[in-house]
Design an enzyme around this catalytic site. Structure first.
Site, mmCIF file in Angstrom:
data_model
loop_
_atom_site.group_PDB
_atom_site.id
_atom_site.type_symbol
_atom_site.label_atom_id
_atom_site.label_comp_id
_atom_site.label_asym_id
_atom_site.label_seq_id
_atom_site.Cartn_x
_atom_site.Cartn_y
_atom_site.Cartn_z
ATOM 1 N N GLY A 1 0.792 -1.219 0.000
ATOM 2 C CA GLY A 1 0.000 0.000 0.000
ATOM 3 C C GLY A 1 0.824 1.267 0.000
ATOM 4 O O GLY A 1 0.273 2.367 0.004
ATOM 5 N N ARG B 1 12.870 1.609 3.352
ATOM 6 C CA ARG B 1 13.960 1.227 2.458
ATOM 7 C C ARG B 1 13.532 0.985 1.015
ATOM 8 O O ARG B 1 14.389 0.836 0.143
ATOM 9 C CB ARG B 1 14.620 -0.055 2.973
ATOM 10 N N THR C 1 11.999 2.688 -1.608
ATOM 11 C CA THR C 1 12.423 3.598 -2.672
ATOM 12 C C THR C 1 13.937 3.650 -2.753
ATOM 13 O O THR C 1 14.510 3.661 -3.849
ATOM 14 C CB THR C 1 11.857 5.009 -2.429
ATOM 15 N N LYS D 1 15.868 8.999 -1.120
ATOM 16 C CA LYS D 1 16.012 8.507 0.251
ATOM 17 C C LYS D 1 14.711 7.793 0.625
ATOM 18 O O LYS D 1 14.448 6.703 0.158
ATOM 19 C CB LYS D 1 16.334 9.652 1.218
ATOM 20 N N GLY D 2 13.856 8.430 1.434
ATOM 21 C CA GLY D 2 12.595 7.797 1.811
ATOM 22 C C GLY D 2 11.797 8.687 2.732
ATOM 23 O O GLY D 2 12.308 9.655 3.285
ATOM 24 N N GLY E 1 8.693 7.007 4.494
ATOM 25 C CA GLY E 1 7.667 6.169 5.103
ATOM 26 C C GLY E 1 7.473 6.424 6.586
ATOM 27 O O GLY E 1 6.520 7.079 7.019
ATOM 28 N N GLU E 2 8.377 5.912 7.391
ATOM 29 C CA GLU E 2 8.261 6.064 8.842
ATOM 30 C C GLU E 2 8.647 7.445 9.365
ATOM 31 O O GLU E 2 8.070 7.916 10.353
ATOM 32 C CB GLU E 2 9.099 4.984 9.526
#
Length: 341
Positions: free
Chosen positions: A47, A89, A91, A283-284, A286-287
């Site tokens: 998702g 992690r 992307t 980088k990212g 998400g969290e």
């Protein structure tokens, strides 16, 4: 009813990928008949939108439209291992490896076309499903170029592996390199506190996050908004209770979750500070999106009514108790000051 408003700020940093251990991902890329592209990697879509991101990356690197990219079977019995969907992690690790594999596949096609047209490989351009050589009349559809390559015994396929170079922390002084890439963020929260009931309403959040390079800006904004809503639930509502090893909040009647009516206005600011190691600079997000939200909200509560909530969630009962305790301490200080006079 007395309502007071306050604003609070918090900043964060976050390490991308696995901690203090080598992280690795692999992928295959092939430009197929018809000019479409197939990417095969053991990615897991839960998702977070990684399939869209990988399609965008492959399309950009090879020179086709995202609709012409197919993400193949992710069964690791047949696909290269890409590891888990976690640690922000996806992307960074899989996006980079897909880019490298796509560049190799494109390179094979470009070499053949350069020899066919008798031009330098660096003059070959690919975009929107077409291949051409700069400053010449040479141009053909990607599908025709693939057919041409295969007719000369060359399959435009690429494979790649991308990994991190990390170390554990030394037990003596804590020195080490537990992560290869880091992101940073800052959020400001505005809240309104009802001093009669203790209820806290988050009115707005301003969130600025470094994502390296935004492959899909709308997806980044969605991740930021989703992280903030998660943190809002954890910080103000979700109160999981245990008694004698059993939960006393087994249903959503007592375990309260935020609804659409609780979601504040979120103002996202994407900061692009490219990662110097990975080929894409990504980088990212998400969290990291939810890391500064709770401290920003707690600081905002303090700014509004002068009480510091340190035991989450900051339910109305806890806020009200803290306000009553503050009133008691203030009254004692006033009485002591009057006595001293």
């Amino acid at each position: 009813m007395a309502r007071k408003r306050g604003r609070g700020m918090a900043a964060c940093w976050y390490g991308i990928a696995r901690t203090a251990t080598v992280d690795r991902a692999a992928a295959w890329a092939e430009i197929d008949d018809g000019g479409t592209v197939k990417i095969v990697t053991g990615v897991t879509e839960i998702g977070e939108g990684i399939l869209t991101v990988l399609a965008q990356i492959a399309a950009q690197e090879i020179g086709v439209k995202p609709d012409d990219v197919v993400i193949g079977d992710n069964d690791t019995a047949r696909a290269p291992e890409a590891a888990h969907a976690g640690a922000t992690r996806q992307t960074y690790m899989i996006g980079n490896v897909v880019a490298i594999a796509s560049r190799e596949a494109r390179g094979r096609l470009v070499d053949v076309m350069a020899k066919t047209w008798d031009v330098a490989p660096e003059t070959i351009r690919t975009a929107n499903g077409e291949v051409w050589a700069e400053n010449t009349n040479h141009r053909m559809p990607m599908a025709k170029a693939v057919e041409h390559c295969k007719g000369r015994g060359v399959v435009p396929v690429g494979s790649a592996s991308f990994g991190t170079d990390t170390t554990g922390l030394a037990p003596t002084d804590g020195a080490g390199r537990p992560w290869q890439a880091y992101v940073f963020g800052c959020q400001v929260a505005e809240v309104e506190v009802d001093t009669v009931t203790g209820e806290v309403q988050v009115l707005g959040v301003w969130a600025a996050h470094d994502v390296g390079r935004a492959v899909n800006p709308k997806g980044v904004e969605g991740q930021i908004e989703g992280g903030i809503v998660q943190a809002l639930g954890q910080g103000l509502m979700e109160d999981y209770q245990l008694k004698d090893g059993r939960t006393t909040t087994p249903g959503f009647a007592k375990y309260i979750l935020p609804t659409s009516l609780d979601v504040p206005r979120v103002n996202s600011f994407i900061v692009e500070d490219p990662d110097p190691i990975g080929p894409l600079g990504v980088k990212g997000i998400g969290e990291p999106a939810m890391v500064p939200t709770i401290p920003a909200m707690m600081n905002a509560i303090y700014d509004a009514v002068g009480v510091r909530i340190q035991d989450l969630p900051a339910t109305p009962e806890k806020v009200l108790m803290a306000l009553r305790e503050k009133e008691r301490r203030d009254a004692e200080r006033r009485a002591a000051a009057q006595a001293a006079e």
